[in-house]
Design a protein around this motif. Structure first.
Motif, PDB file in Angstrom:
ATOM      1  N   CYS A 363      16.319 -41.097  -4.389  1.00  0.00           N
ATOM      2  CA  CYS A 363      15.899 -40.287  -5.535  1.00  0.00           C
ATOM      3  C   CYS A 363      14.513 -40.786  -5.947  1.00  0.00           C
ATOM      4  O   CYS A 363      14.376 -41.917  -6.410  1.00  0.00           O
ATOM      5  N   ARG A 364      13.503 -39.950  -5.799  1.00  0.00           N
ATOM      6  CA  ARG A 364      12.140 -40.476  -5.870  1.00  0.00           C
ATOM      7  C   ARG A 364      11.616 -40.665  -7.285  1.00  0.00           C
ATOM      8  O   ARG A 364      10.826 -41.563  -7.520  1.00  0.00           O
ATOM      9  N   PHE A 365      11.970 -39.796  -8.214  1.00  0.00           N
ATOM     10  CA  PHE A 365      11.572 -40.107  -9.584  1.00  0.00           C
ATOM     11  C   PHE A 365      12.594 -39.589 -10.568  1.00  0.00           C
ATOM     12  O   PHE A 365      13.486 -38.819 -10.231  1.00  0.00           O
ATOM     13  N   LYS A 366      12.489 -40.069 -11.803  1.00  0.00           N
ATOM     14  CA  LYS A 366      13.532 -39.918 -12.806  1.00  0.00           C
ATOM     15  C   LYS A 366      13.766 -38.438 -13.145  1.00  0.00           C
ATOM     16  O   LYS A 366      12.865 -37.610 -13.014  1.00  0.00           O
ATOM     17  N   GLN A 367      14.978 -38.155 -13.618  1.00  0.00           N
ATOM     18  CA  GLN A 367      15.335 -36.761 -13.854  1.00  0.00           C
ATOM     19  C   GLN A 367      16.509 -36.654 -14.825  1.00  0.00           C
ATOM     20  O   GLN A 367      17.297 -37.589 -14.974  1.00  0.00           O
ATOM     21  N   HIS A 368      16.593 -35.523 -15.502  1.00  0.00           N
ATOM     22  CA  HIS A 368      17.793 -35.116 -16.215  1.00  0.00           C
ATOM     23  C   HIS A 368      18.578 -34.197 -15.288  1.00  0.00           C
ATOM     24  O   HIS A 368      17.980 -33.387 -14.567  1.00  0.00           O
ATOM     25  N   VAL A 369      19.889 -34.310 -15.315  1.00  0.00           N
ATOM     26  CA  VAL A 369      20.716 -33.544 -14.381  1.00  0.00           C
ATOM     27  C   VAL A 369      21.939 -32.974 -15.106  1.00  0.00           C
ATOM     28  O   VAL A 369      22.543 -33.643 -15.945  1.00  0.00           O
ATOM     29  N   GLN A 370      22.274 -31.739 -14.783  1.00  0.00           N
ATOM     30  CA  GLN A 370      23.548 -31.129 -15.152  1.00  0.00           C
ATOM     31  C   GLN A 370      24.243 -30.694 -13.865  1.00  0.00           C
ATOM     32  O   GLN A 370      23.599 -30.185 -12.944  1.00  0.00           O
ATOM     33  N   ASP A 371      25.543 -30.904 -13.793  1.00  0.00           N
ATOM     34  CA  ASP A 371      26.277 -30.595 -12.566  1.00  0.00           C
ATOM     35  C   ASP A 371      27.707 -30.215 -12.940  1.00  0.00           C
ATOM     36  O   ASP A 371      28.471 -31.065 -13.392  1.00  0.00           O
ATOM     37  N   TRP A 372      28.044 -28.953 -12.777  1.00  0.00           N
ATOM     38  CA  TRP A 372      29.384 -28.466 -13.130  1.00  0.00           C
ATOM     39  C   TRP A 372      30.071 -27.913 -11.892  1.00  0.00           C
ATOM     40  O   TRP A 372      29.423 -27.351 -10.990  1.00  0.00           O
ATOM     41  N   ALA A 373      31.395 -28.031 -11.874  1.00  0.00           N
ATOM     42  CA  ALA A 373      32.208 -27.467 -10.802  1.00  0.00           C
ATOM     43  C   ALA A 373      32.911 -26.218 -11.311  1.00  0.00           C
ATOM     44  O   ALA A 373      33.610 -26.258 -12.324  1.00  0.00           O
ATOM     45  N   ILE A 374      32.708 -25.110 -10.616  1.00  0.00           N
ATOM     46  CA  ILE A 374      33.362 -23.856 -10.959  1.00  0.00           C
ATOM     47  C   ILE A 374      34.281 -23.456  -9.802  1.00  0.00           C
ATOM     48  O   ILE A 374      34.142 -23.961  -8.682  1.00  0.00           O
ATOM     49  N   PRO A 375      35.262 -22.576 -10.041  1.00  0.00           N
ATOM     50  CA  PRO A 375      36.081 -22.090  -8.925  1.00  0.00           C
ATOM     51  C   PRO A 375      35.177 -21.514  -7.836  1.00  0.00           C
ATOM     52  O   PRO A 375      34.226 -20.783  -8.120  1.00  0.00           O
ATOM     53  N   ARG A 376      35.479 -21.832  -6.606  1.00  0.00           N
ATOM     54  CA  ARG A 376      34.567 -21.481  -5.507  1.00  0.00           C
ATOM     55  C   ARG A 376      34.314 -19.983  -5.417  1.00  0.00           C
ATOM     56  O   ARG A 376      33.211 -19.541  -5.090  1.00  0.00           O
ATOM     57  N   GLU A 377      35.327 -19.189  -5.752  1.00  0.00           N
ATOM     58  CA  GLU A 377      35.166 -17.737  -5.640  1.00  0.00           C
ATOM     59  C   GLU A 377      34.221 -17.161  -6.689  1.00  0.00           C
ATOM     60  O   GLU A 377      33.840 -15.981  -6.613  1.00  0.00           O
ATOM     61  N   LYS A 378      33.821 -17.993  -7.671  1.00  0.00           N
ATOM     62  CA  LYS A 378      32.904 -17.538  -8.723  1.00  0.00           C
ATOM     63  C   LYS A 378      31.444 -17.862  -8.403  1.00  0.00           C
ATOM     64  O   LYS A 378      30.564 -17.608  -9.228  1.00  0.00           O
ATOM     65  N   THR A 379      31.169 -18.386  -7.222  1.00  0.00           N
ATOM     66  CA  THR A 379      29.815 -18.833  -6.883  1.00  0.00           C
ATOM     67  C   THR A 379      28.776 -17.730  -7.043  1.00  0.00           C
ATOM     68  O   THR A 379      27.739 -17.911  -7.696  1.00  0.00           O
ATOM     69  N   LYS A 380      29.034 -16.581  -6.435  1.00  0.00           N
ATOM     70  CA  LYS A 380      28.048 -15.495  -6.461  1.00  0.00           C
ATOM     71  C   LYS A 380      27.783 -15.027  -7.886  1.00  0.00           C
ATOM     72  O   LYS A 380      26.612 -14.893  -8.303  1.00  0.00           O
ATOM     73  N   GLU A 381      28.842 -14.788  -8.656  1.00  0.00           N
ATOM     74  CA  GLU A 381      28.665 -14.294 -10.025  1.00  0.00           C
ATOM     75  C   GLU A 381      27.872 -15.272 -10.875  1.00  0.00           C
ATOM     76  O   GLU A 381      26.982 -14.880 -11.641  1.00  0.00           O
ATOM     77  N   ALA A 382      28.184 -16.566 -10.738  1.00  0.00           N
ATOM     78  CA  ALA A 382      27.506 -17.571 -11.558  1.00  0.00           C
ATOM     79  C   ALA A 382      26.036 -17.696 -11.189  1.00  0.00           C
ATOM     80  O   ALA A 382      25.168 -17.792 -12.071  1.00  0.00           O
ATOM     81  N   LEU A 383      25.725 -17.685  -9.901  1.00  0.00           N
ATOM     82  CA  LEU A 383      24.324 -17.762  -9.471  1.00  0.00           C
ATOM     83  C   LEU A 383      23.529 -16.573  -9.988  1.00  0.00           C
ATOM     84  O   LEU A 383      22.412 -16.723 -10.490  1.00  0.00           O
ATOM     85  N   LEU A 384      24.110 -15.384  -9.855  1.00  0.00           N
ATOM     86  CA  LEU A 384      23.403 -14.183 -10.304  1.00  0.00           C
ATOM     87  C   LEU A 384      23.204 -14.180 -11.816  1.00  0.00           C
ATOM     88  O   LEU A 384      22.147 -13.759 -12.313  1.00  0.00           O
ATOM     89  N   GLU A 385      24.192 -14.655 -12.567  1.00  0.00           N
ATOM     90  CA  GLU A 385      24.042 -14.686 -14.016  1.00  0.00           C
ATOM     91  C   GLU A 385      22.977 -15.701 -14.438  1.00  0.00           C
ATOM     92  O   GLU A 385      22.209 -15.453 -15.375  1.00  0.00           O
ATOM     93  N   LEU A 386      22.937 -16.854 -13.749  1.00  0.00           N
ATOM     94  CA  LEU A 386      21.899 -17.839 -14.050  1.00  0.00           C
ATOM     95  C   LEU A 386      20.522 -17.274 -13.722  1.00  0.00           C
ATOM     96  O   LEU A 386      19.560 -17.454 -14.476  1.00  0.00           O
ATOM     97  N   LYS A 387      20.422 -16.564 -12.623  1.00  0.00           N
ATOM     98  CA  LYS A 387      19.159 -15.924 -12.235  1.00  0.00           C
ATOM     99  C   LYS A 387      18.752 -14.885 -13.274  1.00  0.00           C
ATOM    100  O   LYS A 387      17.581 -14.825 -13.693  1.00  0.00           O
ATOM    101  N   THR A 388      19.701 -14.065 -13.712  1.00  0.00           N
ATOM    102  CA  THR A 388      19.410 -13.033 -14.706  1.00  0.00           C
ATOM    103  C   THR A 388      18.935 -13.652 -16.014  1.00  0.00           C
ATOM    104  O   THR A 388      17.996 -13.157 -16.656  1.00  0.00           O
ATOM    105  N   MET A 389      19.570 -14.758 -16.411  1.00  0.00           N
ATOM    106  CA  MET A 389      19.167 -15.433 -17.644  1.00  0.00           C
ATOM    107  C   MET A 389      17.719 -15.918 -17.560  1.00  0.00           C
ATOM    108  O   MET A 389      16.930 -15.732 -18.496  1.00  0.00           O
TER     109      MET A 389
END
Length: 500
Positions: A363-389
């Protein structure tokens, strides 16, 4: 929780007052007098059925996590070298009514390890205790760094089946926070644990496995540092193997085509993350760039596509400088994301080596990180909603990439993958030269989306969830809390992170 990133600004070893007083009195006692006093309890609460241990502690220690986003000043800092020394620290904590937190490598980007009470660093309890080459199992002390464990496993022709990105972390910290990598056929790292020993707040030791203290075992494999002190961990390993890592550019449209909510989703996901050790799908949502990274077993000799110029001169020094400028001129972030994605991820790359050298990276330099686990079948919907936001709120600053990884479900009580196959969706905000950048709007919008799709946050990462949230997220949350209260009825191992 997950060595060498702690900072001591001042302080010197001291003997705790209660032990020092006992030591002074013992100097003048010998022979029958000492035996009589010890038997009658004339030394107050200090009884000596065995020679006493004098636990050295340090005052004035300042703890900071690796990213330097959280820190604390514990009243006393201990580095025990044996089980008995750990027991003595807990005895002193009970006597003085102090809280205790155990810290590992300090890589967790949250305050999960912070305390103003006693802090225990297990770095001096870092040995490999047993290697069973027939069962392919290894028993280690809790404070061993994964980086050191890899070298020991290499000597015996063994390896861990999957790893996270960082190896400068302790094995107890790795399991305590539910560290993961990716792979549809692989669980989070704690699923590789087949047994462990745990010291409770009262100093007694529990042997835990799938056949002994089963409920405690299923809780302690993601223990959050609140059940007791992990002393040893037994891991199920595999024969040593080599991996070839391949990365190549793609588009969000192509990737999402594999994430459609169809009956064949599982097969499609296996194509998207092909190979036994698929790693990461870094995404730049605003311009729909994607880099797919996967890993296959190989017999090829070690090779590398890394380059100091591209990895360090461009990917570290120039990127960090431009991100620092963008903290004053936020409109540059979009251009930086597009430019560096093209510079660093637009070409196919291949590397091969021992598995642990492919899984991990710096890890080359410092960072803030968020990392959540969602049901795998929700991947597409969640990515698209984050993109839309992000498209609807151009003022929200978002650094690249969004990392997408897939993990098998398990039965560990507080695993984010409890009873479901999951997709981890990770966002990053870099801290160029240690400078914080505005992130709260991005963070809050991301958390809202993750909760909408049934997400559970990575325990090592900063988040805004409370007990009420976790009771909804985790079917076994109350069961875990009941186990914790039985193991630690006075709350010795709690802190502000856990109490919220």
């Amino acid at each position: 929780m997950g060595g060498g990133n702690h900072k001591i600004t001042s302080g010197s070893p001291v003997w705790d007052a209660s032990f020092r007083a006992a030591a002074v009195r013992l100097i003048f006692l010998s022979g029958p007098d000492l035996r009589t006093l010890a038997t009658k309890g004339s030394l107050g609460s200090v009884l000596w059925p065995r020679p006493p241990l004098f636990v050295h502690g340090c005052k004035g220690f300042q703890f900071q996590n690796w990213a330097k986003t959280y820190g604390c000043c514990p009243e006393m800092y201990y580095q025990p070298t044996s089980v008995e020394e750990v027991r003595e620290v807990l005895a002193l904590a009970r006597q003085q009514n102090k809280r205790v937190k155990v810290v590992g490598g300090g890589h967790s980007p949250s305050d999960i390890a912070c305390t103003d009470g006693f802090m225990i660093h297990m770095g001096k309890m870092n040995q490999v205790l047993e290697v069973d080459t027939k069962k392919k199992q290894v028993k280690v002390e809790a404070g061993i760094l994964l980086a050191d464990l890899h070298q020991q496993l290499d000597k015996h022709g063994l390896a861990m089946s999957n790893l996270g990105a960082v190896s400068d972390v302790t094995i107890a910290g790795v399991i305590g926070s539910g560290t993961h990598n990716t792979g549809i056929k692989h669980g989070i790292l704690p699923t590789q644990v087949v047994a462990l020993t745990l010291m409770k707040a009262d100093g007694t030791i529990l042997e835990c496995s799938e056949s002994s203290n089963v409920d405690v075992f299923q809780a302690a494999r993601v223990h959050l540092g609140c059940l007791g002190v992990i002393l040893t961990v037994t891991l199920q390993c595999v024969p040593q193997f080599h991996l070839q890592e391949t990365s190549f550019p793609s588009t969000l449209k192509e990737v999402l085509a594999f994430c459609s909510p169809l009956p064949s989703l599982r097969k499609q996901m296996e194509v998207l993350t092909r190979g036994p050790h698929p790693q990461t799908v870094p995404v730049d949502l605003l311009v729909e760039n994607v880099s797919i990274i996967y890993q296959d077993h190989t017999n090829k000799p070690p090779s590398s596509s890394s380059s100091w110029f591209w990895d360090c001169a461009i990917g570290l020094y120039l990127l960090e400088f431009l991100l620092w400028i963008s903290s004053y001129l936020p409109f540059l972030v979009g251009w930086i994301n597009r430019s560096f994605f093209w510079l660093l991820f637009s070409h196919k790359k291949k590397s091969s080596n021992l598995s642990h050298k492919i899984f991990t990276y710096e890890c080359r330099f410092k960072q803030h990180v968020q990392d959540w686990a969602i049901p795998r079948e929700k991947t597409k919907e969640a990515l698209l909603e984050l993109k839309t936001m992000l498209e609807a709120h151009p003022h929200v600053v978002a650094h690249f990439p969004v990392e997408v990884r897939f993990t098998r479900g398990d039965e560990i009580l507080l695993s984010p993958c409890f009873q479901r196959d999951s997709c981890y969706m990770n966002i990053i905000m870099y801290r160029p030269y240690g400078k914080d950048v505005p992130r709260l709007d991005y963070w809050q919008a991301y958390e809202t989306i993750m909760k909408k799709f049934g997400g559970r946050p990575h325990w090592a990462k900063a988040h805004n969830c409370t007990r009420k949230d976790f009771e909804k997220m985790y079917p076994a949350f109350r069961k875990f809390c009941n186990i914790r209260e039985k193991l630690d009825p006075t709350g010795m191992f709690l802190n502000s992170y856990l109490e919220k």
